[in-house]
Scaffold this active site. Structure first.
Site, PDB file in Angstrom:
ATOM      1  CG  HIS A 248      40.272  44.924  31.225  1.00  0.00           C
ATOM      2  ND1 HIS A 248      40.485  46.218  31.638  1.00  0.00           N
ATOM      3  CD2 HIS A 248      41.248  44.681  30.288  1.00  0.00           C
ATOM      4  CE1 HIS A 248      41.524  46.722  31.001  1.00  0.00           C
ATOM      5  NE2 HIS A 248      41.997  45.813  30.170  1.00  0.00           N
ATOM      6  CG  HIS A 287      41.570  50.553  39.643  1.00  0.00           C
ATOM      7  ND1 HIS A 287      42.934  50.442  39.526  1.00  0.00           N
ATOM      8  CD2 HIS A 287      41.100  50.624  38.372  1.00  0.00           C
ATOM      9  CE1 HIS A 287      43.271  50.466  38.253  1.00  0.00           C
ATOM     10  NE2 HIS A 287      42.172  50.563  37.533  1.00  0.00           N
ATOM     11  CG  ASP A 339      34.818  50.686  33.858  1.00  0.00           C
ATOM     12  OD1 ASP A 339      35.017  51.193  32.744  1.00  0.00           O
ATOM     13  OD2 ASP A 339      35.583  49.844  34.368  1.00  0.00           O
TER      14      ASP A 339
END
Length: 410
Positions: A248, A287, A339
């Site tokens: 996460h 994702h 990210d």
């Protein structure tokens, strides 16, 4: 009576029939709650056709490029973008919330320097919750405490980092003229300089991009805690613990650990092929919702490229990142998520890798609070069920008569 073999066959046949009947009546299990709609929301769209990622109807691209984090926080927590007057007042209020009680500072000093900064924030949140407990379990209270935490989390990160890494106690920045991004960079670096405009914009835009993402794991965890009518600090400590995981929020740190030792794009590609051949997980790609690319990635990628083009930038880091992105797209058809380029962008802003995810907390607190407020406004305790596949009913055996059994698979 039937011969033993026929009897055994009959029992096996009956058992198989029972198992088949049970399988036919078994509920459909959605591992990881994939595709399950747990509630309705008016906060954000994630991966919705023709909508992309929006916060209360506004595209994140517009919010990140044309607005500020304070405007986004106001939007998420109060339902609308602020006017100029409201924004000035809101920035001033968040600035005052950056002040830390002496007891929190003492706790941050007692927390080991070897601790993970996410554990530090989780602890800081709990300590603040004992000093300023939530008096009423309401949606309005969630919003009020969230604003307190956005400010105080910004200071907690920098206080703990400076104390344990540089041996200095800092004074939290409560200047109403400083945005959250500017205050963070000033408190972090302690160099008495005005933050570089591009670095400040990068941090500010990242706070916008990370602010909200529907029922991501940490948000769902926060809503689950809130659904029990527990206090807001408990909901946020739940969320922080969930965000800490590398699958996460911790992914941006993992990306930087992968990128940092690489010297060239060719070296990166060779190592990537080795990792892929070994079926290693490559952090920063793929994702659950976005199958054709994360809309936040384009913004982070642009910021990382701009930072790399400065005289003190890292064009090599950007080139390495881009090569990895191309290889993953070409060979695995996997796309970078938020990210991936966030890691190189934060690194070029001089932010230590261990603080990437705690900075995520500052931002996502606004989204968590919006969801907690929504949960409280129309609450029903969140309590899903599981499909049991364990042993059939068994007879209890007295302790003296038990035989040692093979270790059960848990």
């Amino acid at each position: 009576p039937a011969p033993p073999l026929l009897l055994a066959r009959g029992m096996a046949s009956a058992s198989a029939a029972v198992q088949a009947a049970q399988a036919a009546s078994a509920p459909t299990v959605q591992k990881g709650l994939v595709g399950v709609y747990a509630d309705v929301t008016s906060i954000s769209t994630v991966g919705k056709a023709d909508a992309g990622l929006t916060y209360r109807g506004y595209a994140i691209e517009d919010l990140a490029s044309r607005g500020t984090f304070e405007e986004t926080a106001h939007l998420l927590l109060h339902g609308s973008l602020p006017t100029e007057r409201q924004l000035r007042a809101y920035k001033a209020a968040l600035a005052l919330h950056r002040a830390l009680p002496a007891e929190v500072c003492a706790a941050l000093e007692l927390t080991p320097g070897s601790a993970h900064p996410m554990d530090v924030l989780r602890t800081g949140c709990s300590v603040l919750g004992t000093l300023e407990p939530e008096e009423e379990i309401t949606s309005a209270s969630a919003v009020s405490i969230a604003e307190r935490l956005i400010g105080s989390f910004t200071s907690m990160i920098c206080y703990w980092h400076n104390f344990h890494r540089h041996g200095r106690r800092i004074v939290p920045n409560v200047n109403p003229e400083d945005s959250t991004a500017a205050a963070f960079l000033k408190m972090l670096k302690q160099d008495d300089k005005t933050p570089d405009p591009l670095e400040q914009h990068t941090v500010d835009a990242s706070l916008v991009l990370y602010a909200e993402h529907d029922l991501a794991a940490s948000t769902f965890a926060a809503r689950t805690t809130a659904s029990t009518m527990s206090d807001f600090f408990s909901a946020i400590t739940t969320a922080i613990g969930t965000l800490r995981g590398p699958l996460h929020g911790g992914a941006n740190e993992a990306v930087m650990h992968f990128l940092e030792p690489l010297a060239t794009a060719d070296e990166a590609e060779a190592l990537l092929h080795q990792r892929l051949a070994a079926k290693n997980l490559i952090m920063g790609f793929g994702h659950r919702i976005y199958k054709n690319g994360d809309p936040r990635n384009n913004v982070f990628k642009s910021l990382s490229k701009q930072l790399s083009q400065r005289p003190n930038g890292r064009p090599d880091l950007y080139e390495i990142s881009e090569r990895i992105e191309h290889v993953m797209e070409r060979e695995k058809r996997m796309y970078a998520n938020a990210d991936f380029y966030a890691a190189s962008a934060y690194h070029q802003c001089g932010i230590p890798t261990e603080l990437f995810t705690p900075l995520f907390v500052v931002s996502r607190t606004s989204g968590w609070a919006a969801h907690v407020a929504e949960q409280r406004a129309n609450n029903r305790i969140i309590r899903p069920s599981s499909h049991y596949e364990g042993p059939a009913p068994r007879v209890f055996v007295e302790l003296a008569k038990r035989e040692e059994a093979p270790k059960a698979k848990l």
